[in-house]
Enzyme design. Structure first.
Site, PDB file in Angstrom:
ATOM      1  CB  CYS A 187      -4.199 -15.536 -27.402  1.00 49.17           C
ATOM      2  SG  CYS A 187      -2.663 -16.450 -27.720  1.00 49.17           S
ATOM      3  CB  CYS A 237      -3.422 -17.747 -24.379  1.00 47.65           C
ATOM      4  SG  CYS A 237      -4.810 -18.361 -25.373  1.00 47.65           S
ATOM      5  CB  THR A 278      -0.966   0.022   1.204  1.00 48.98           C
ATOM      6  OG1 THR A 278      -0.226  -0.186   2.412  1.00 48.98           O
ATOM      7  CG2 THR A 278      -2.014  -1.067   1.073  1.00 48.98           C
ATOM      8  CD  GLN A 327      -2.126 -13.867   1.288  1.00 43.79           C
ATOM      9  OE1 GLN A 327      -1.753 -13.184   2.225  1.00 43.79           O
ATOM     10  NE2 GLN A 327      -3.355 -14.354   1.209  1.00 43.79           N
ATOM     11  CB  CYS A 368      -4.501 -19.827 -30.369  1.00 41.99           C
ATOM     12  SG  CYS A 368      -5.128 -19.484 -28.701  1.00 41.99           S
ATOM     13  CG  HIS A 392      -2.751 -15.292  -4.835  1.00 42.27           C
ATOM     14  ND1 HIS A 392      -3.105 -14.460  -3.790  1.00 42.27           N
ATOM     15  CD2 HIS A 392      -3.084 -16.556  -4.439  1.00 42.27           C
ATOM     16  CE1 HIS A 392      -3.631 -15.185  -2.809  1.00 42.27           C
ATOM     17  NE2 HIS A 392      -3.617 -16.458  -3.180  1.00 42.27           N
ATOM     18  NE  ARG A 423     -11.164 -10.808   1.288  1.00 41.45           N
ATOM     19  CZ  ARG A 423     -10.663 -11.201   0.124  1.00 41.45           C
ATOM     20  NH1 ARG A 423      -9.459 -10.824  -0.228  1.00 41.45           N
ATOM     21  NH2 ARG A 423     -11.353 -11.976  -0.691  1.00 41.45           N
TER      22      ARG A 423
END
Length: 251
Positions: free
Chosen positions: A144, A119, A16, A91, A147, A111, A24
Site C-alpha cells: 500500500c 489495503c 467465458t 458472482q 501505509c 464478490h 469449476r
C-alpha cells in the site's frame, strides 16, 4: 400493467466468451491447476509472500482488465434499455456488466471487483491498473502506498466473508423479483447459490442456464443447457414485453 422485475444471478460462465476462464467447469481453472486456488485464498495470500507474488503474476498474465463484454452481457443491457426492470447479482469480479452499459446501481457485485485494489491494513483503495503498472516497473508484491500494508485485489477471496450489506441487497432483490435467472453459475458457492431457492420460495419463476447440472435444477421452472451466448439473449428476448402483472417492479 407493471413489467415484472427480472433478477439475474450471473456466474463465471457468462464471461467465458469474453476470454475469462471459469473455475469449476470441465476446463475450469481449479480443475486444471488445483494449486491456483491458493492464490485467491485469504489465509495463504496474507501469510505467504511467495503466494502473493504468484497471485500478482497470475493477474498480470491473465490480462482480464482488457476483456470486452460479450453477447450475454449485451443482452442484459438490451433488456434493461427496453424498459424491463432488471437487477444483476453477479458472482463475477470482472465488471463486464457495467462495461456493457448496465448502470452500476443495478449491479450487485457479491464478490467484489478485480478492477480495484484495497489495503488490508488501512483499507485505502485504488485502481488495479495502477498496481499492475507497478509490477511492470519491477515490483513483485506492491505494498500500500499510504501505509505500507499488504495490498490485495478488491475481491472477496476464499476464506473472507461477503459484505453483509451487499448480501442483504442481493437477498432483497431476490425476494422482490418475479423472474430469477441463474446463468453461468454452478450454484455450488454459498451463500450466492442459495439465492435460487430464495427466489423460488418467494414465488419467482426460476430459470437456470448452465452447461452442467446444478443442485437447484429440480426446483427450477426451466433448465437450459445451450451455450450461454445464444441461450441468454433468447430467454431475455422472450421476457421483453411478454409478462404482465405480478408484484410491482423496481425501475
Amino acid at each position: 400493467m407493471t413489467k415484472p422485475l427480472v433478477a439475474l444471478l450471473t456466474g463465471a460462465g457468462v464471461s467465458t466468451d469474453s476470454g475469462i476462464p471459469d473455475y469449476r467447469g470441465p476446463d475450469g481453472l481449479w480443475r486444471r491447476d488445483p494449486e491456483a486456488e491458493k492464490l485467491v485464498t485469504y489465509e495463504y495470500y496474507m501469510g505467504d509472500p511467495e503466494i502473493r507474488r504468484r497471485s500478482w503474476q497470475m493477474r498480470r498474465r491473465m490480462g482480464n482488465l482488457a476483456a470486452e463484454p460479450n453477447a450475454a452481457h449485451r443482452a442484459v443491457v438490451g433488456l434493461e434499455r427496453s424498459g424491463v426492470p432488471v437487477r444483476v447479482i453477479t458472482q463475477n469480479v470482472d465488471g463486464l456488466h457495467q462495461r456493457a452499459g448496465l448502470p452500476a446501481r443495478k449491479v450487485v457485485e457479491l464478490h467484489g471487483s478485480a478492477r480495484g485494489v484495497v489495503c488490508t491494513r488501512c483499507h485505502a483503495r485504488g485502481p488495479m491498473e495502477d498496481a499492475l503498472a507497478r509490477l511492470d516497473a519491477g515490483e513483485d508484491d506492491p505494498p500500500c502506498l499510504v501505509c505500507g500494508g499488504i495490498l490485495k485485489p478488491a475481491t472477496v477471496m476464499f476464506g473472507e466473508r461477503l459484505d453483509p450489506a451487499v448480501l442483504g441487497e442481493a437477498v432483497s432483490i431476490t425476494q422482490a423479483c418475479q423472474v430469477f435467472i441463474a446463468v453461468g453459475s454452478s450454484l455450488q458457492v454459498h451463500p450466492a447459490a442459495g439465492l435460487a431457492e430464495v427466489a423460488a420460495d418467494h414465488g419467482a419463476r426460476l430459470i437456470i442456464v448452465n452447461a452442467e447440472p446444478t443442485p437447484y435444477d429440480e426446483i427450477a421452472d426451466e433448465v437450459i443447457r445451450e451455450p450461454i451466448g445464444t441461450a441468454l439473449p433468447a430467454v431475455l428476448g422472450q421476457l421483453d414485453g411478454a409478462h404482465e402483472g405480478g408484484r410491482p417492479g423496481v425501475a
